[in-house]
Design an enzyme around this catalytic site. Sequence first.
Site, PDB file in Angstrom:
ATOM      1  N   GLY A  46      -2.778   3.920   8.129  1.00  7.45           N
ATOM      2  CA  GLY A  46      -1.811   2.986   8.284  1.00  7.45           C
ATOM      3  C   GLY A  46      -1.246   2.714   9.679  1.00  7.45           C
ATOM      4  O   GLY A  46      -1.451   3.431  10.594  1.00  7.45           O
ATOM      5  N   SER A  76       0.727  -1.066  -0.043  1.00  9.61           N
ATOM      6  CA  SER A  76       0.081   0.067   0.098  1.00  9.61           C
ATOM      7  C   SER A  76       0.889   1.309  -0.090  1.00  9.61           C
ATOM      8  O   SER A  76       1.591   1.392   0.891  1.00  9.61           O
ATOM      9  CB  SER A  76      -0.970  -0.051   1.299  1.00  9.61           C
ATOM     10  N   HIS A  96      -1.071  -1.382  -4.277  1.00  9.07           N
ATOM     11  CA  HIS A  96      -2.438  -1.219  -3.575  1.00  9.07           C
ATOM     12  C   HIS A  96      -2.497   0.591  -3.350  1.00  9.07           C
ATOM     13  O   HIS A  96      -1.639   1.076  -2.582  1.00  9.07           O
ATOM     14  CB  HIS A  96      -2.604  -1.751  -2.333  1.00  9.07           C
ATOM     15  N   MET A 115     -11.030  -6.245   5.714  1.00  4.66           N
ATOM     16  CA  MET A 115     -10.308  -5.269   6.711  1.00  4.66           C
ATOM     17  C   MET A 115     -10.048  -5.838   7.907  1.00  4.66           C
ATOM     18  O   MET A 115     -10.987  -6.414   8.715  1.00  4.66           O
ATOM     19  CB  MET A 115     -11.184  -3.767   6.815  1.00  4.66           C
ATOM     20  N   ASP A 150      -6.329  -6.710   4.370  1.00  8.07           N
ATOM     21  CA  ASP A 150      -5.777  -5.323   4.447  1.00  8.07           C
ATOM     22  C   ASP A 150      -5.696  -4.734   6.038  1.00  8.07           C
ATOM     23  O   ASP A 150      -6.749  -4.758   6.619  1.00  8.07           O
ATOM     24  CB  ASP A 150      -6.579  -4.474   3.339  1.00  8.07           C
ATOM     25  N   GLY A 158      -8.789   3.752   7.536  1.00  6.67           N
ATOM     26  CA  GLY A 158      -8.573   5.245   7.523  1.00  6.67           C
ATOM     27  C   GLY A 158      -6.960   5.767   7.643  1.00  6.67           C
ATOM     28  O   GLY A 158      -6.659   6.830   7.315  1.00  6.67           O
ATOM     29  N   HIS A 184      -8.490   0.857  -3.586  1.00  5.58           N
ATOM     30  CA  HIS A 184      -9.471   0.576  -2.481  1.00  5.58           C
ATOM     31  C   HIS A 184     -10.207   1.796  -2.422  1.00  5.58           C
ATOM     32  O   HIS A 184      -9.304   2.703  -1.528  1.00  5.58           O
ATOM     33  CB  HIS A 184      -8.553   0.051  -1.387  1.00  5.58           C
ATOM     34  N   MET A 207     -12.269   4.239  -0.141  1.00  3.44           N
ATOM     35  CA  MET A 207     -12.873   4.546   1.101  1.00  3.44           C
ATOM     36  C   MET A 207     -13.505   5.828   1.059  1.00  3.44           C
ATOM     37  O   MET A 207     -13.007   6.994   1.359  1.00  3.44           O
ATOM     38  CB  MET A 207     -11.803   4.528   2.339  1.00  3.44           C
ATOM     39  N   GLY A 215      -2.235  -4.087   9.125  1.00  6.50           N
ATOM     40  CA  GLY A 215      -1.680  -4.891  10.268  1.00  6.50           C
ATOM     41  C   GLY A 215      -0.800  -6.200   9.863  1.00  6.50           C
ATOM     42  O   GLY A 215      -0.438  -6.960  10.677  1.00  6.50           O
ATOM     43  N   ASP A 236      -4.775   3.605  -1.803  1.00  4.76           N
ATOM     44  CA  ASP A 236      -5.815   3.725  -0.483  1.00  4.76           C
ATOM     45  C   ASP A 236      -6.438   5.127  -0.833  1.00  4.76           C
ATOM     46  O   ASP A 236      -5.763   5.980  -0.711  1.00  4.76           O
ATOM     47  CB  ASP A 236      -5.122   3.828   0.824  1.00  4.76           C
ATOM     48  N   GLY A 261       1.381  -2.001   4.210  1.00  2.00           N
ATOM     49  CA  GLY A 261       1.865  -0.593   3.929  1.00  2.00           C
ATOM     50  C   GLY A 261       2.928  -0.322   4.854  1.00  2.00           C
ATOM     51  O   GLY A 261       4.219  -0.423   4.332  1.00  2.00           O
ATOM     52  N   SER A 262       2.722  -0.265   6.146  1.00  2.00           N
ATOM     53  CA  SER A 262       3.785   0.283   6.922  1.00  2.00           C
ATOM     54  C   SER A 262       4.999  -0.832   7.075  1.00  2.00           C
ATOM     55  O   SER A 262       6.007  -0.355   7.073  1.00  2.00           O
ATOM     56  CB  SER A 262       3.419   0.653   8.404  1.00  2.00           C
ATOM     57  N   MET A 282      -8.854   7.725   0.157  1.00  2.00           N
ATOM     58  CA  MET A 282      -9.652   8.266   1.238  1.00  2.00           C
ATOM     59  C   MET A 282     -10.264   9.582   1.081  1.00  2.00           C
ATOM     60  O   MET A 282      -9.671  10.679   0.757  1.00  2.00           O
ATOM     61  CB  MET A 282      -8.648   8.488   2.630  1.00  2.00           C
TER      62      MET A 282
HETATM   63  C1  DX5 Z   1      -6.238   1.498   5.668  1.00  2.00           C
HETATM   64  C2  DX5 Z   1      -5.614   1.110   4.478  1.00  2.00           C
HETATM   65  C3  DX5 Z   1      -4.721   0.083   4.413  1.00  2.00           C
HETATM   66  C4  DX5 Z   1      -3.221   0.449   5.142  1.00  2.00           C
HETATM   67  C5  DX5 Z   1      -2.597  -0.468   5.673  1.00  2.00           C
HETATM   68  O1  DX5 Z   1      -7.329   1.931   5.806  1.00  2.00           O
HETATM   69  O2  DX5 Z   1      -6.781   0.424   3.653  1.00  2.00           O
HETATM   70  O3  DX5 Z   1      -4.312  -0.245   3.043  1.00  2.00           O
HETATM   71  O4  DX5 Z   1      -2.365   0.991   4.035  1.00  2.00           O
HETATM   72  O5  DX5 Z   1      -1.655  -0.152   6.401  1.00  2.00           O
HETATM   73  P1  DX5 Z   1      -0.619  -0.989   7.203  1.00  2.00           P
HETATM   74  O6  DX5 Z   1      -0.370  -2.311   6.172  1.00  2.00           O
HETATM   75  O7  DX5 Z   1       0.272  -0.325   7.764  1.00  2.00           O
HETATM   76  O8  DX5 Z   1      -1.646  -1.582   8.376  1.00  2.00           O
HETATM   77 ZN    ZN Z   2      -6.304  -0.680   1.753  1.00  2.00          ZN
END
Ligand code: DX5
Ligand code: ZN
Length: 228
Positions: free
Chosen positions: A153, A11, A36, A146, A184, A151, A75, A77, A186, A38, A206-207, A40
């Site tokens: 990362g 992500s 990916h 999810m 998606d 919202g 994705h 949101m 953690g 995201d 992501g992180s 928002m």
């Molecule tokens: C959160 C996003 C995720 C986010 C995941 O709303 O949909 O895609 O980037 O980030 P990590 O991998 O850091 O949980």
């Molecule tokens: Zn996502």
Amino acid sequence: MSSRTYRIAPSILSADFARLGEEVRDVIAGGADWIHFDVMDNHYVPNLTFGPMICQALKPHARTADGAPVPVDVHLMVEPVDALAAAFADAGADYVSFHPEASRHVHRSIQAIRSKGVKAGLVFNPGTPLDVLDWTIDDLDLVLVMSVNPGFGGQSFIDSALRKIEQLRARIDASGKDIRLEVDGGIKGDNIARVAAAGADTFVAGSAIFGKSDYRAVIDGMRAALAG
Ligand code: DX5
Ligand code: ZN
């Protein structure tokens, strides 16, 4: 199901936004299968990211070094869904997924995405039941679970997602359709194998990836965990 093909979808929410094109190329060089993206809107979720113009600008960067396209996994949101879903399809998205509670007419939104030649997905928050699949699963290419609330990362994996993934794996297998089961939130090298064992085949991170300097090392570690 050992024949399942796993996909790792970094992500770019956690990438360096000042160098997004380079980040996309670097994470693909590190072994990313999908990108990916995201989206928002500061309405459906309390955060604001990027829109279709940035997707369009990044699309040419979503290629391997030898030119093979890498799927762009959008994705959404956002609420409402339809206008932005169409804009992302036009901007080069390969998958567009949305949250069913954000669309007044879920089936129509799925049809609208697919009518653009784009693959369609539904996204389920940790507190959202799967009932809507009773009448939509045959029209989906992807279901996204999810494992954090959407919202942001960098949140911690919510364990009840594992039960939801198990239920979904059974439903997808029973449907006989080719539907990817993506997770998606953690996801890290030390929990990805549990998530796969529950039935997921596609992993957003992501992180865990962009938080480290060596993307290849993180992605290789995830693949090793999946193989083990
Ligand atoms: C959160 C996003 C995720 C986010 C995941 O709303 O949909 O895609 O980037 O980030 P990590 O991998 O850091 O949980
Ligand atoms: Zn996502």
